[in-house]
Design a protein around this motif. Structure first.
Motif, PDB file in Angstrom:
ATOM      1  N   ALA A  23      19.471  12.355  24.025  1.00  0.00           N
ATOM      2  CA  ALA A  23      18.012  12.774  23.275  1.00  0.00           C
ATOM      3  C   ALA A  23      17.602  11.464  23.005  1.00  0.00           C
ATOM      4  O   ALA A  23      16.730  10.869  23.061  1.00  0.00           O
ATOM      5  N   ALA A  24      18.359  11.073  21.850  1.00  0.00           N
ATOM      6  CA  ALA A  24      17.885   9.929  21.264  1.00  0.00           C
ATOM      7  C   ALA A  24      18.091   8.689  21.587  1.00  0.00           C
ATOM      8  O   ALA A  24      17.365   7.769  21.900  1.00  0.00           O
ATOM      9  N   ASP A  25      18.778   8.565  22.393  1.00  0.00           N
ATOM     10  CA  ASP A  25      19.826   7.285  22.971  1.00  0.00           C
ATOM     11  C   ASP A  25      19.552   7.709  24.755  1.00  0.00           C
ATOM     12  O   ASP A  25      20.685   7.864  25.293  1.00  0.00           O
ATOM     13  N   ASN A  26      18.390   7.279  25.290  1.00  0.00           N
ATOM     14  CA  ASN A  26      16.817   6.214  25.119  1.00  0.00           C
ATOM     15  C   ASN A  26      15.988   8.109  25.494  1.00  0.00           C
ATOM     16  O   ASN A  26      15.158   6.596  25.948  1.00  0.00           O
ATOM     17  N   GLY A  27      16.461   8.993  25.647  1.00  0.00           N
ATOM     18  CA  GLY A  27      15.125   9.482  25.377  1.00  0.00           C
ATOM     19  C   GLY A  27      13.891   8.748  24.718  1.00  0.00           C
ATOM     20  O   GLY A  27      13.183   9.166  24.701  1.00  0.00           O
ATOM     21  N   THR A  28      14.011   8.707  23.767  1.00  0.00           N
ATOM     22  CA  THR A  28      13.342   8.227  22.595  1.00  0.00           C
ATOM     23  C   THR A  28      12.073   7.237  22.782  1.00  0.00           C
ATOM     24  O   THR A  28      11.066   7.379  23.344  1.00  0.00           O
ATOM     25  N   GLY A  29      13.222   6.177  23.491  1.00  0.00           N
ATOM     26  CA  GLY A  29      12.037   5.042  23.957  1.00  0.00           C
ATOM     27  C   GLY A  29      11.685   5.685  25.315  1.00  0.00           C
ATOM     28  O   GLY A  29      10.100   4.474  24.880  1.00  0.00           O
ATOM     29  N   CYS A  30      12.212   6.125  25.794  1.00  0.00           N
ATOM     30  CA  CYS A  30      10.985   6.324  27.140  1.00  0.00           C
ATOM     31  C   CYS A  30      10.074   7.404  26.973  1.00  0.00           C
ATOM     32  O   CYS A  30       9.341   7.236  27.575  1.00  0.00           O
ATOM     33  N   GLY A  31      10.809   8.169  25.622  1.00  0.00           N
ATOM     34  CA  GLY A  31       9.161   9.030  25.660  1.00  0.00           C
ATOM     35  C   GLY A  31       8.126   8.308  24.756  1.00  0.00           C
ATOM     36  O   GLY A  31       7.101   8.353  24.870  1.00  0.00           O
ATOM     37  N   ILE A  32       8.139   7.742  24.121  1.00  0.00           N
ATOM     38  CA  ILE A  32       7.281   6.040  23.404  1.00  0.00           C
ATOM     39  C   ILE A  32       6.542   5.228  24.812  1.00  0.00           C
ATOM     40  O   ILE A  32       5.479   5.308  25.060  1.00  0.00           O
TER      41      ILE A  32
END
Length: 580
Positions: free
Chosen positions: A370-379
């Motif tokens: 989720a953090a690695d790397n759902g966050t980057g994709c979401g951004i």
């Protein structure tokens, strides 16, 4: 072999579920992070940057980290579903396809190698012994003494080769350093030989010599493999020592226990034995050359000028068996067309892959990432929407690339750097996002590598306007710049760096921020527990998305290309790309 861009019901599933994700999340206020006027940024793009919504980022992260996507392993159903979802979002938001054959997908040919441990044997044999009692043989226990991969993708390999100790295994003309020179002053012929090298690089407190305390790429283990392969070596044995590697032997052992993927046709992936050995095992090898002393003394000698490589009176024997699978994964690439043709293109990147499913783990065995790397994709998905739907287009084309196989060694971005959507000389900047914890609004950033390009004054100015302190890398010796996807673009000559959080957040001191990151690394990093949480605060992700939006827009408006500073290790690659 099934192409990842083939029509698939997976995209329909992704589109059906994405709205449902956004309907289930809690709402939070959208901060006006670009409230002040920024010189050079017109009003319309400022409004577009303000439109970046933390709840849209949340929805993307939640979907990409569902169990449905099975940890997004490259070459798996879950990885394909993630790629289809990202492409569908690009299409909905109005981005043009920038992949292969008029699609959003740049297919990346890969093969994965898994060493079959119980069928793999290795030993050292002394060539100057006449004992005949077996004392001239050093048997190696896989996992405890040695770990290795056959990079070539062959089912089996048999090796019988001499060993050459080459110190740190570095050839760095800029520092007048070459470990591959023998006692006669000539470079040693390594064809068909095994190279014994030390992890890391010569110790230095001088910024002009291997950049002092900061690790350069010469110290990375990947460089050791690549340089030896270029010189015709059949294998490499990297000596592990915890303080030099910055991680214990268990990390090395565990990383080799799973599959390792390689790019098809990569000339650097030619070693039949890409290996690490324990410090105590290396001691037995070094002891065969009395003038080297023990292994730690040899490491000290290798860090001094005047050291020369030496062939050991030892041969390496190994039988390696590997399970190999070949597959195609994809980078997902979209474009927002600029108002002017050609010129200074900007790229935004984030990897979407993670570790997939571990069938040997009982209980929860899905590495959701989720953090690695759902966050980057979401951004970058939300940045792409904001830029594509802005009332005015950017001055020049902007590319958004969600890349695959980062966890396998930056392979998707490596392929992207080798095959960019436009010539590398025409891409003036890459901004990368990787693992940004949704824990609040940051008041600091870590931008390691940004100081290496002439855009640095603009970066610092914009950071100040965003109330972001620019913090130095707290562990420069760990070489973080070489461990994320921006590095692959830098190797192609493209000025590139990652936008990372610092440790200072609104309402907290730095100790709190450090504690959050330490907790994540200890309990969730690369573990099944890296899962989405409904109480996550994505306002910080949105702030850093706006920060990158503004930097990208200002870079696109520049009259002159962004360049590496004179003498930087990537300046040569930039000049080579510009000459093409």
């Amino acid at each position: 072999m099934k192409r990842i861009y083939a029509a698939s019901s997976l995209a329909v599933v992704a589109l059906a579920l994405a709205p449902a994700c956004s309907q289930q999340v809690s709402k939070s206020a959208v901060p006006a992070a670009v409230a002040v006027e920024i010189p050079g940024l017109p009003a319309d793009p400022r409004v577009a940057a303000d439109s970046i919504d933390p709840e849209k980022i949340r929805a993307h992260v939640r979907f990409l980290s569902l169990d449905l996507l099975e940890g997004r392993g490259p070459g798996t159903r879950g990885g394909e579903l993630a790629a289809q979802y990202i492409a569908a979002q690009f299409a909905l938001d109005g981005l043009e396809p920038a992949g292969d054959d008029g699609t959003y997908f740049q297919h990346v040919p890969l093969y994965a190698v898994h060493t079959i441990e119980d069928k793999t044997q290795a030993r050292f044999e002394l060539t100057n012994s006449t004992s005949g009692d077996g004392s001239d043989t050093i048997s190696l226990v896989y996992g405890s003494d040695i770990v290795l991969k056959d990079q070539t993708g062959q089912a089996s390999a048999d090796i019988d080769a001499p060993i050459v100790f080459v110190g740190y295994g570095i050839d760095a003309p800029v520092y007048k350093w070459n470990d591959y020179v023998g006692a006669d002053g000539k470079e040693i012929d390594l064809s068909g030989k095994i190279v014994l090298v030390i992890v890391n690089e010569p110790p230095s407190d001088d910024p002009a010599f291997f950049k002092g305390a900061a690790l350069t790429y010469y110290g990375r283990w990947t460089y050791k493999y690549e340089e030896a392969a270029r010189r015709g070596a059949v294998g490499v044995l990297i000596i592990h020592r915890t303080d030099l590697a910055s991680y214990p032997w268990a990390v090395v052992r565990n990383s080799q226990a799973t599959e390792k993927s390689y790019l098809e046709g990569d000339p650097a992936a030619s070693l039949r034995a890409a290996a690490w050995i324990q410090h105590d095992v290396a001691q037995k090898l070094i002891a065969t050359v009395p003038e080297l002393g023990d292994v730690d003394h040899a490491i000290d000698l290798a860090g001094q000028r005047g050291f020369h490589s030496v062939e050991l009176p030892v041969r390496f024997h190994a039988h390696i068996e590997s399970a190999v699978r070949r597959y195609v994964s994809a980078n997902v690439v979209g474009r927002v067309r600029g108002t002017e043709p050609g010129g200074n293109r900007v790229m935004f990147t984030a990897h979407y892959d993670h570790l997939g499913i571990d069938p040997n783990v009982k209980g929860d065995n899905i590495y959701n990432g989720a953090a690695d790397n759902g966050t980057g994709c979401g951004i970058i998905l939300e940045m792409a929407r904001a830029i594509a739907q802005s009332k005015v287009r950017p001055p020049h084309d902007m590319y958004f690339a969600s890349v695959t196989a980062e966890e396998q060694g930056l392979l998707g971005s490596q392929y992207l750097g080798m095959h960019p959507p436009v010539p590398a000389k025409d891409i003036m900047l890459d901004l990368n996002y990787d693992m940004l914890l949704p824990i609040g609004i940051p008041r600091s950033v870590s931008l390691g590598g940004a100081e290496r390009i002439d855009f640095w004054p603009t970066v610092k100015r914009v950071a100040k306007m965003f109330d972001l302190q620019v913090l130095p890398d707290p562990t420069p010796s760990a070489g973080h710049y070489y461990r994320s996807d921006h590095f692959s673009l830098a190797r192609a000559g493209i000025p590139a760096f990652s936008i990372d959080q610092g440790t200072l957040f609104e309402g907290h001191n730095e100790a709190w921020g450090r504690a959050q990151f330490e907790d994540y690394v200890t309990h969730h990093y690369h573990q099944p527990s890296d899962e989405y949480h409904a109480d996550w605060d994505f306002r910080g992700n949105a702030k850093l998305a706006r920060f990158g939006f503004v930097l990208g827009w200002l870079a696109s408006e520049q009259a002159k290309p962004i360049e590496w500073l004179p003498g930087d290790e990537f300046e040569k690659s930039r000049k080579a790309s510009e000459a093409q």
